[in-house]
Design a protein around this motif. Structure first.
Motif, PDB file in Angstrom:
ATOM      1  N   LEU A 126     -10.837 -36.629  19.542  1.00 29.57           N
ATOM      2  CA  LEU A 126     -10.561 -36.337  20.949  1.00 29.57           C
ATOM      3  C   LEU A 126     -11.807 -35.807  21.651  1.00 29.57           C
ATOM      4  O   LEU A 126     -12.048 -36.106  22.825  1.00 29.57           O
ATOM      5  N   LEU A 127     -12.602 -35.025  20.948  1.00 26.78           N
ATOM      6  CA  LEU A 127     -13.849 -34.516  21.525  1.00 26.78           C
ATOM      7  C   LEU A 127     -14.804 -35.668  21.823  1.00 26.78           C
ATOM      8  O   LEU A 127     -15.482 -35.686  22.864  1.00 26.78           O
ATOM      9  N   VAL A 167     -12.681 -25.754  31.563  1.00 20.47           N
ATOM     10  CA  VAL A 167     -11.655 -26.570  30.908  1.00 20.47           C
ATOM     11  C   VAL A 167     -12.001 -26.762  29.423  1.00 20.47           C
ATOM     12  O   VAL A 167     -11.118 -26.704  28.561  1.00 20.47           O
ATOM     13  N   GLY A 168     -13.297 -26.934  29.141  1.00 17.07           N
ATOM     14  CA  GLY A 168     -13.732 -27.222  27.780  1.00 17.07           C
ATOM     15  C   GLY A 168     -13.268 -26.226  26.731  1.00 17.07           C
ATOM     16  O   GLY A 168     -12.538 -26.603  25.800  1.00 17.07           O
ATOM     17  N   PRO A 169     -13.650 -24.940  26.845  1.00 15.04           N
ATOM     18  CA  PRO A 169     -13.234 -23.978  25.817  1.00 15.04           C
ATOM     19  C   PRO A 169     -11.724 -23.775  25.753  1.00 15.04           C
ATOM     20  O   PRO A 169     -11.170 -23.610  24.656  1.00 15.04           O
ATOM     21  N   ALA A 170     -11.051 -23.780  26.914  1.00 17.35           N
ATOM     22  CA  ALA A 170      -9.604 -23.562  26.925  1.00 17.35           C
ATOM     23  C   ALA A 170      -8.882 -24.687  26.183  1.00 17.35           C
ATOM     24  O   ALA A 170      -8.048 -24.437  25.295  1.00 17.35           O
ATOM     25  N   VAL A 171      -9.200 -25.919  26.540  1.00 19.92           N
ATOM     26  CA  VAL A 171      -8.565 -27.059  25.879  1.00 19.92           C
ATOM     27  C   VAL A 171      -8.993 -27.139  24.419  1.00 19.92           C
ATOM     28  O   VAL A 171      -8.172 -27.436  23.533  1.00 19.92           O
ATOM     29  N   ALA A 172     -10.269 -26.866  24.146  1.00 21.61           N
ATOM     30  CA  ALA A 172     -10.764 -26.893  22.772  1.00 21.61           C
ATOM     31  C   ALA A 172     -10.030 -25.875  21.904  1.00 21.61           C
ATOM     32  O   ALA A 172      -9.666 -26.171  20.753  1.00 21.61           O
ATOM     33  N   TYR A 195      -6.367 -18.206  21.755  1.00 21.29           N
ATOM     34  CA  TYR A 195      -6.787 -17.082  22.593  1.00 21.29           C
ATOM     35  C   TYR A 195      -8.302 -17.048  22.777  1.00 21.29           C
ATOM     36  O   TYR A 195      -8.798 -16.656  23.838  1.00 21.29           O
ATOM     37  N   ALA A 196      -9.038 -17.459  21.760  1.00 22.11           N
ATOM     38  CA  ALA A 196     -10.502 -17.488  21.872  1.00 22.11           C
ATOM     39  C   ALA A 196     -10.946 -18.463  22.958  1.00 22.11           C
ATOM     40  O   ALA A 196     -11.920 -18.204  23.682  1.00 22.11           O
ATOM     41  N   TYR A 200     -17.600 -28.574  22.259  1.00 26.06           N
ATOM     42  CA  TYR A 200     -18.175 -28.697  20.915  1.00 26.06           C
ATOM     43  C   TYR A 200     -18.558 -27.334  20.345  1.00 26.06           C
ATOM     44  O   TYR A 200     -18.239 -27.022  19.188  1.00 26.06           O
ATOM     45  N   HIS A 201     -19.242 -26.532  21.136  1.00 21.03           N
ATOM     46  CA  HIS A 201     -19.668 -25.212  20.658  1.00 21.03           C
ATOM     47  C   HIS A 201     -18.465 -24.335  20.322  1.00 21.03           C
ATOM     48  O   HIS A 201     -18.480 -23.588  19.331  1.00 21.03           O
ATOM     49  N   GLU A 202     -17.430 -24.406  21.150  1.00 24.41           N
ATOM     50  CA  GLU A 202     -16.223 -23.627  20.888  1.00 24.41           C
ATOM     51  C   GLU A 202     -15.569 -24.073  19.589  1.00 24.41           C
ATOM     52  O   GLU A 202     -15.225 -23.243  18.736  1.00 24.41           O
ATOM     53  N   ILE A 203     -15.403 -25.372  19.435  1.00 26.04           N
ATOM     54  CA  ILE A 203     -14.753 -25.901  18.237  1.00 26.04           C
ATOM     55  C   ILE A 203     -15.596 -25.640  16.989  1.00 26.04           C
ATOM     56  O   ILE A 203     -15.071 -25.237  15.947  1.00 26.04           O
TER      57      ILE A 203
END
Length: 466
Positions: free
Chosen positions: A444-445, A414-419, A59-60, A281-284
């Motif tokens: 994967l990143l 796409v980045g944060p959603a997929v992350a 969700y984040a 990266y920042h999200e993960i």
């Protein structure tokens, strides 16, 4: 030193306030993004939308993606608006949207309210493209690269201020019970204070716009020629010949024509791919750092994450102001991108093993790794921005940067959603696969970075970017 040179340049042209104003404006649009990372995990937990702890990352990711997805649809219209009516009106409207919708985001009581307010903020914040065009226009040709570097330096300051605001001002009633009570507005809305603080800074920046000069029609033909001279460092003679024919004529910007500009499209493609990589990266990192040790996380608090990001931001700022101008002088732009990408790949591969460390050893290692990773990311971003803005003439920069921000925002969405989805999956698969879930996650990143690295060696038709 570089920032001082740029400031001296705008003083020479009678625009002494422009450098500082430009810095504050860039920080304003970056702060709502950077301040979110230290407390997003806890905010999603408190909104009670996740059924189990491992689903928080899922969700984040969508909260982080909504801003960029909305900006995808508005960037080109904002660029066209800036080219027609000027950079200044576009910037002022964008700052006002930050004041309104960032404040409402802090007052969110449901997950969908958070999604909607972030989306409206992204839709109405069209400052990124015009401010990059402004940075290349407010200075003479010899300082254009430094002007764009100043924008990245200002973003670096947001990397310092944003995480500090998010990490130290979120949940104030729990962290500072002697100052804030649970019955106060900051107790009822634990994530309102950091958003309110950013909105106040945005209001100050909005007032500073009074002294901001308009640059849309400031440059004359000799300046366009100067821009062409600068472009000889990064573009093919065929592109120079095409621009020479346009010299002396102000024409309606054709989006279709810009899409055929091979040099521009290569720079935008690189920018977009590495933006996806950096945002994911920042999200993960923010989710991984605060997650539990039983899921191979670091069990950091929001303050711990804030401190790591603040140190990284300080490093980016020092690098952009002191070291990057020297790097830009002696190292070609593509070489900068390729070196930073290669080192980042090896650095990120080591992240999962840091979960085996504890105490001071962990904090030292994670701070050094985060510092280097973010410096390399800033180097790539600055190089891509210079490539983009030297690929087109002045009257094309608003639309060109609009196209860039549109594609970049789509990739960043796409980045944060997929992350977030991958992070949630990794926590549910800590063991039992050919590799632990966290190692697969960072692997994967790194694939995204490898794709960007390979693209940097491509040569599009008629394009020889150095």
């Amino acid at each position: 030193m570089a920032a001082r040179e740029v400031e001296e340049e705008v003083k020479h042209d009678g625009r002494a306030e422009s450098a500082e104003t430009l810095s504050s404006l860039e920080r304003t649009q970056t702060l709502p993004i950077q301040s979110l990372f230290p407390y997003l995990y806890f905010m999603i937990r408190d909104l009670k939308v996740a059924k189990q702890e491992q689903d928080i990352g899922f969700y984040a990711g969508f909260v982080g993606a909504t801003y960029f997805l909305a900006r995808t649809f508005s960037s080109v219209p904002w660029g066209m608006f800036a080219d027609k009516y000027g950079r200044k009106p576009c910037i002022v409207i964008s700052i006002l949207s930050v004041i309104i919708f960032n404040t409402l985001f802090g007052l969110s009581t449901t997950y969908w309210m958070a999604i909607v307010t972030r989306g409206l903020l992204g839709l109405l914040c069209g400052i990124l493209g015009p401010i990059k065009a402004y940075a290349s226009e407010v200075c003479r040709k010899e300082h254009q690269a430094l002007g764009i570097s100043l924008v990245t330096s200002s973003r670096a300051m947001a990397f310092v201020i944003g995480p500090a605001i998010g990490g130290f001002l979120s949940q104030p009633a729990k962290k500072y019970p002697n100052i804030f009570t649970e019955e106060s507005i900051f107790g009822k809305f634990p994530y309102f204070l950091p958003c309110f603080a950013i909105s106040v800074l945005a209001a100050v920046a909005c007032v500073a716009c009074i002294w901001l000069p308009e640059t849309l029609h400031m440059h004359h033909d000799d300046n366009v020629q100067d821009t062409n001279e600068m472009e000889t460092q990064v573009v093919d003679s065929s592109i120079e010949d095409r621009k020479a024919k346009e010299h002396g004529s102000r024409r309606v910007v054709s989006t279709k024509g810009l899409l055929k500009n091979s040099h521009l499209m290569l720079a935008i493609t690189l920018y977009s791919v590495f933006s996806l990589y950096d945002t994911a990266y920042h999200e993960i990192f923010s989710l991984w750092a605060v997650s539990s040790r039983k899921y191979r996380g670091l069990s950091f608090t929001s303050q711990d994450v804030g401190i790591v990001l603040v140190i990284s931001g300080l490093g980016i700022f020092v690098n952009q102001v002191v070291f990057y101008p020297l790097l830009a002088k002696y190292v070609r732009l593509m070489k900068q991108i390729q070196f930073a990408a290669v080192v980042s790949i090896f650095l990120l591969a080591a992240y999962p093993y840091m979960a085996n460390l504890y105490g001071m050893d962990l904090k030292i290692v994670i701070n050094i790794a985060s510092l280097l990773k973010n410096i390399f990311a800033a180097t790539i971003t600055t190089a891509c921005n210079i490539l983009q803005n030297t690929a087109v003439t002045q009257e094309q920069r608003g639309v060109a940067n609009g196209i860039s921000v549109t594609l970049m925002s789509l990739f960043k969405a796409v980045g944060p959603a997929v992350a977030g989805i991958l992070f949630s999956w990794a926590q549910k698969n800590v063991t039992g696969l050919f590799l632990p879930g966290d190692q697969i996650l960072f692997l994967l990143l790194n694939v995204v970075s490898v794709i960007g690295l390979l693209l940097s060696f491509m040569r599009f038709s008629g394009c020889r970017v150095k």
